[in-house]
Scaffold this active site. Structure first.
Site, PDB file in Angstrom:
ATOM      1  N   GLY A   6      -2.334 -10.395   8.617  1.00  0.00           N
ATOM      2  CA  GLY A   6      -1.864 -11.674   8.738  1.00  0.00           C
ATOM      3  C   GLY A   6      -1.664 -12.628   7.661  1.00  0.00           C
ATOM      4  CD  GLU A  65      -9.531  -6.850  -2.686  1.00  0.00           C
ATOM      5  OE1 GLU A  65     -10.522  -6.697  -3.698  1.00  0.00           O
ATOM      6  OE2 GLU A  65      -9.858  -6.200  -1.649  1.00  0.00           O
ATOM      7  CG  ASP A  68      -0.636   0.214   7.107  1.00  0.00           C
ATOM      8  OD1 ASP A  68       0.085  -0.330   6.073  1.00  0.00           O
ATOM      9  OD2 ASP A  68      -1.528  -0.089   7.495  1.00  0.00           O
ATOM     10  CE  LYS A 122      -3.493  -1.369   5.368  1.00  0.00           C
ATOM     11  NZ  LYS A 122      -3.406  -1.809   6.633  1.00  0.00           N
ATOM     12  CD  GLU A 155       2.994  -2.560   6.890  1.00  0.00           C
ATOM     13  OE1 GLU A 155       3.691  -2.713   5.871  1.00  0.00           O
ATOM     14  OE2 GLU A 155       1.956  -3.419   6.911  1.00  0.00           O
ATOM     15  N   GLY A 185       2.827 -11.238  13.018  1.00  0.00           N
ATOM     16  CA  GLY A 185       2.801 -10.967  11.710  1.00  0.00           C
ATOM     17  C   GLY A 185       1.985  -9.992  11.154  1.00  0.00           C
ATOM     18  CE  LYS A 213       0.515  -2.315   3.855  1.00  0.00           C
ATOM     19  NZ  LYS A 213      -0.077  -2.944   4.968  1.00  0.00           N
TER      20      LYS A 213
HETATM   21  P1  NDP Z   1       8.177  -9.460   5.623  1.00  0.00           P
HETATM   22  O1  NDP Z   1       8.938  -8.250   6.182  1.00  0.00           O
HETATM   23  O2  NDP Z   1       7.722 -10.476   6.462  1.00  0.00           O
HETATM   24  O3  NDP Z   1       8.764  -9.969   4.084  1.00  0.00           O
HETATM   25  C1  NDP Z   1       9.282  -9.089   3.397  1.00  0.00           C
HETATM   26  C2  NDP Z   1      10.057 -10.132   2.439  1.00  0.00           C
HETATM   27  O4  NDP Z   1      10.685  -9.421   1.297  1.00  0.00           O
HETATM   28  C3  NDP Z   1      11.059 -10.884   2.978  1.00  0.00           C
HETATM   29  O5  NDP Z   1      10.951 -12.068   2.387  1.00  0.00           O
HETATM   30  C4  NDP Z   1      12.484 -10.269   2.651  1.00  0.00           C
HETATM   31  O6  NDP Z   1      13.519 -11.117   2.562  1.00  0.00           O
HETATM   32  C5  NDP Z   1      12.126  -9.916   1.175  1.00  0.00           C
HETATM   33  N1  NDP Z   1      12.871  -8.468   1.011  1.00  0.00           N
HETATM   34  C6  NDP Z   1      12.952  -7.221   1.403  1.00  0.00           C
HETATM   35  N2  NDP Z   1      13.642  -6.429   0.988  1.00  0.00           N
HETATM   36  C7  NDP Z   1      14.262  -7.008  -0.106  1.00  0.00           C
HETATM   37  C8  NDP Z   1      15.086  -6.817  -1.173  1.00  0.00           C
HETATM   38  N3  NDP Z   1      15.875  -5.711  -1.075  1.00  0.00           N
HETATM   39  N4  NDP Z   1      15.276  -7.854  -2.114  1.00  0.00           N
HETATM   40  C9  NDP Z   1      14.846  -8.984  -1.946  1.00  0.00           C
HETATM   41  N5  NDP Z   1      13.890  -9.511  -0.892  1.00  0.00           N
HETATM   42  C10 NDP Z   1      13.717  -8.577  -0.153  1.00  0.00           C
HETATM   43  O7  NDP Z   1       6.786  -8.614   5.175  1.00  0.00           O
HETATM   44  P2  NDP Z   1       5.310  -9.069   5.031  1.00  0.00           P
HETATM   45  O8  NDP Z   1       5.377 -10.289   4.349  1.00  0.00           O
HETATM   46  O9  NDP Z   1       4.534  -8.762   6.182  1.00  0.00           O
HETATM   47  O10 NDP Z   1       4.537  -8.033   4.280  1.00  0.00           O
HETATM   48  C11 NDP Z   1       4.928  -7.697   2.614  1.00  0.00           C
HETATM   49  C12 NDP Z   1       4.152  -6.771   2.006  1.00  0.00           C
HETATM   50  O11 NDP Z   1       2.719  -7.049   2.215  1.00  0.00           O
HETATM   51  C13 NDP Z   1       4.449  -5.418   2.599  1.00  0.00           C
HETATM   52  O12 NDP Z   1       4.004  -4.477   1.662  1.00  0.00           O
HETATM   53  C14 NDP Z   1       3.090  -5.159   3.556  1.00  0.00           C
HETATM   54  O13 NDP Z   1       2.808  -3.969   3.686  1.00  0.00           O
HETATM   55  C15 NDP Z   1       2.253  -5.880   2.697  1.00  0.00           C
HETATM   56  N6  NDP Z   1       1.090  -6.625   3.552  1.00  0.00           N
HETATM   57  C16 NDP Z   1       1.256  -7.156   4.907  1.00  0.00           C
HETATM   58  C17 NDP Z   1       0.287  -7.765   5.633  1.00  0.00           C
HETATM   59  C18 NDP Z   1       0.648  -8.381   6.730  1.00  0.00           C
HETATM   60  O14 NDP Z   1      -0.494  -8.884   7.458  1.00  0.00           O
HETATM   61  N7  NDP Z   1       1.815  -8.688   7.309  1.00  0.00           N
HETATM   62  C19 NDP Z   1      -1.001  -7.273   5.295  1.00  0.00           C
HETATM   63  C20 NDP Z   1      -1.344  -6.736   4.003  1.00  0.00           C
HETATM   64  C21 NDP Z   1      -0.202  -6.150   3.294  1.00  0.00           C
HETATM   65  P3  NDP Z   1      14.193 -11.798   3.839  1.00  0.00           P
HETATM   66  O15 NDP Z   1      13.215 -12.817   4.128  1.00  0.00           O
HETATM   67  O16 NDP Z   1      15.416 -12.602   3.105  1.00  0.00           O
HETATM   68  O17 NDP Z   1      14.561 -11.059   4.743  1.00  0.00           O
HETATM   69  N1  HSE Z   2       0.401  -3.662   9.202  1.00  0.00           N
HETATM   70  C1  HSE Z   2      -0.895  -3.962   8.631  1.00  0.00           C
HETATM   71  C2  HSE Z   2      -1.751  -3.763   9.628  1.00  0.00           C
HETATM   72  C3  HSE Z   2      -0.820  -5.000   7.593  1.00  0.00           C
HETATM   73  O1  HSE Z   2      -1.505  -3.924  10.881  1.00  0.00           O
HETATM   74  O2  HSE Z   2      -3.010  -3.432   9.242  1.00  0.00           O
HETATM   75  C4  HSE Z   2      -2.115  -5.070   6.668  1.00  0.00           C
HETATM   76  O3  HSE Z   2      -2.222  -4.180   5.738  1.00  0.00           O
END
Ligand code: NDP
Ligand code: HSE
Length: 483
Positions: free
Chosen positions: A348, A171, A243, A247, A232, A229, A147
C-alpha cells in the site's frame, strides 16, 4: 513533533517552489520541500530524484508533504524532490505532484548534478536496473523498493555501491511498512537467526483472507487487491509466489549471511488453493496462509538452508493465522533473543512510502556526517557472505492435507490409501463428502497425513492422478506446525 508543527512547516514549504525542469504535470500544486520547522534553512536539503510516481511514488510525495516537520526534526535537513521521472506524463496523479519537475527522461534524472539520492519506485528489472546502475556509477545514493531487482541483481548492485562509496537502501522491498530489514541488519547484529518465517506478500494474504471470510471468488478479490494498490504491475508475481520468493531471498541473505538467488527457493502460489480447501482445512482446525520460510537445516550430512514459499495450513490458534488482509508478519527466532514477531501493513502507498522515506532519512544522516557504509547493507560484510547449499524441496518432511475428486465406487478409498502407503505416506484423519445420494457419483476425499517426505508424497500423487476414477488432479498442501 506535533501534527501542528508539520502543518506549519508545510505552509512554509509551499511558499518556496523548487527550481525544476522537464514537463509540467499539475499546475499550481505545492512543491515538496524544503525549509526548517522555523522557516530558516539550517542545512542544505537532501535532494531526491524519483524514478516512478505510481502507487508508492505518490505515497512518498504525500508523506513528504504531511510529515515534513517531523522528518526535518529527525534528519536535521529538509528533503526536497527535485525531479520525477514517469512513463506517461499525461496520467492524472491528483494534485500531489509539484509543477514543473516531471520528466520522461529517467536516465538523465538518475545522473543529474543536483540529485543526491535517486529513489527508484518504478519496478521491474529493466529499465530500472540500467537507471540504478547509472545512478551508482554517477555517485548517487539509491533507495529502492524493487525486490525483483534486488533479488536478481542485488549482489552486483550492492558491491558496486560499496565500491563507489554510496548507499543503496531497500527497507520497502520486504514487508512494506514493517522495518524488518533494519531489525535484521542492526537490531539482531549480535545474534544468530535460527528460524525465519512469515507472510510477506500482502496481495496473497488479502486474497486468501477475503476468500475465507467473505466467500468471494479468487478473481474478484485479486481485482480488489489491484485497485487498492497492493499488487505488482503483473499480479502473477504475487499469486504465483514469485514476489514472496524475491523477498525471501533478500531476508535469507540478511538473516544467514548467505548468497541466495530466488531460483533456489521452492515456490508454489496461492492459485492452488480453492474455497473448498479453506472449508476442509477449518474442519481439521487449520487456516490456510501464504507462508515464506527460511531456516538452517542439513542435507546429506552438511549444512543447508530450507527455503520455501507456499500456501500452508497453520493452526487456527497460531499467531500467523490471525494476520489477515494485506497485513504481513515476520517471525524471527534468534538463538539468544528467542521468538520475535513483527507485523504490520505489507503493501500500500503510505506504509511503503514510510519505509522509503525512512531510508532517505538514513541516507541523509549518513551524508550529513559523511559516514557511508558504517552498517553493511546486507547485514554481513561482503567478504563473509557465502553461497549456501539449499535443501531440495523433495527432502522436506511435514504433515500433508490431500484432496481427491473421485468416483464414488467400492475400492477407490482402499486403492488410494494403498498407493499412499506404498510411498510411506500414512493417513491420520479423513473426511468423505458427496457421492451416492448426491447429484452424481462423484465424491471428495480429504485426508490429513502423518509426517511424510515431500518427494514421496509427490510420487504417490502422480500415480493416483493416473487412476481412471480420479476426476481431477489431486491437491496437496503442506501443514506448517511451528507457524
Ligand atoms: P506503479 O505501477 O503504481 O508505479 C510505477 C511507476 O513507474 C509509474 O509512475 C510509471 O509511470 C513509472 N514507470 C514504469 N516504467 C517506467 C519507465 N520505463 N520509465 C519511466 N517511468 C516508468 O508501481 P508501484 O508504485 O506499486 O510499485 C513501485 C515499486 O515498489 C515496485 O518495485 C514494487 O514492487 C515496489 N513495491 C510496491 C508496493 C505496493 O504496495 N504497491 C509495496 C512495496 C514495494 P506512469 O505512471 O507514467 O505509468
Ligand atoms: N505486491 C506486493 C505485495 C507489494 O502484495 O506484498 C509489497 O511488496
Amino acid at each position: 513533533m506535533t501534527r501542528a508543527n508539520d502543518e506549519l512547516s508545510n505552509a512554509a514549504v509551499a511558499a518556496e517552489a523548487p527550481v525544476a525542469s522537464g514537463e509540467s504535470l499539475a499546475e499550481g500544486s505545492a512543491p515538496i520541500a524544503a525549509t526548517t520547522r522555523t522557516g530558516a534553512r539550517a542545512q542544505a536539503p537532501v535532494r531526491v530524484g524519483m524514478l516512478g510516481c505510481g502507487v508508492v511514488g505518490t505515497g512518498i510525495l504525500r508523506l513528504l508533504r504531511d510529515n515534513a516537520g517531523t522528518i526535518e526534526g529527525r534528519l536535521g535537513a529538509p528533503i526536497e524532490v527535485v525531479g520525477i521521472a514517469v512513463r506517461d506524463p499525461s496520467r492524472l496523479r491528483g494534485d500531489i505532484v509539484p509543477a514543473g519537475i516531471v520528466t520522461t527522461d529517467a536516465l538523465a534524472l538518475a545522473i543529474r548534478e543536483d540529485v543526491d539520492v535517486v529513489v527508484e519506485v518504478m519496478g521491474g528489472l529493466e529499465p530500472a536496473g540500467t537507471y540504478v546502475r547509472a545512478a551508482i556509477a554517477a555517485g548517487k545514493h539509491v533507495v529502492t523498493a524493487n525486490k525483483a531487482l534486488l533479488a536478481e541483481e542485488g549482489d552486483a548492485l550492492l558491491e558496486s555501491a560499496e565500491a563507489r562509496g554510496v548507499d543503496l537502501y531497500f527497507e520497502a522491498a520486504v514487508a512494506g511498512g514493517i522495518p524488518v530489514i533494519r531489525v535484521l541488519r542492526e537490531g539482531l547484529a549480535s545474534d544468530r537467526v535460527i528460524a525465519l518465517r512469515g507472510i510477506v506478500n500482502g496481495t496473497s494474504n488479502y486474497v486468501l483472507s477475503r476468500m475465507q471470510h467473505e466467500g468471494l471468488d479468487f478473481e474478484v478479490v485479486l481485482r480488489a487487491a489491484q485497485e487498492a494498490g497492493y499488487a505488482e504491475a503483473d499480479p502473477f508475481l504475487d499469486v504465483s509466489g514469485g514476489d514472496a520468493a524475491h523477498k525471501l531471498a533478500i531476508l535469507a541473505t540478511l538473516a544467514y549471511g548467505a548468497r541466495v538467488h530466488p531460483s533456489q527457493i521452492a515456490k508454489e502460489g496461492i492459485d492452488v488453493v480453492g474455497a473448498v480447501d479453506m472449508r476442509y482445512a477449518r474442519r481439521f482446525g487449520f487456516v490456510i496462509k501464504p507462508l515464506a520460510v527460511a531456516r538452517p537445516s542439513t542435507w546429506a550430512g552438511e549444512e543447508a538452508l530450507d527455503l520455501r514459499v507456499h500456501p500452508a495450513l497453520v493452526k487456527e490458534s497460531s499467531v500467523l493465522a490471525s494476520i489477515g488482509g494485506a497485513l504481513n508478519a515476520v517471525f524471527i527466532e534468534g538463538a539468544m533473543l528467542g521468538p520475535c514477531l513483527m507485523s504490520g501493513p505489507g503493501a500500500g502507498a503510505l506504509p511503503t512510502a514510510m519505509s522509503v522515506v525512512s531510508d532517505i532519512v538514513d541516507v541523509g544522516r549518513n551524508m550529513l556526517v559523511d559516514a557511508h557504509a558504517r552498517v553493511p547493507t546486507r547485514a554481513f560484510r561482503g567478504e563473509s557472505l557465502v553461497p549456501m547449499r539449499v535443501r531440495p524441496a523433495a527432502e522436506h518432511r511435514c504433515r500433508w492435507y490431500l484432496r481427491f475428486g473421485v468416483s464414488d465406487q467400492a475400492g477407490v478409498l482402499s486403492r488410494i490409501a494403498g498407493v499412499l502407503g506404498g510411498f510411506d505416506v500414512s493417513i491420520e484423519q479423513m473426511v468423505q463428502e458427496g457421492g451416492r445420494g448426491g447429484s452424481d457419483d462423484r465424491a471428495t476425499l480429504v485426508m490429513l497425513t502423518h509426517e511424510a517426505r515431500e518427494g514421496d508424497v509427490r510420487e504417490a500423487l502422480s500415480e493416483i492422478a493416473r487412476l481412471a476414477y480420479c476426476h481431477e488432479p489431486p491437491r496437496a498442501l503442506r501443514v506448517e506446525e511451528d507457524a
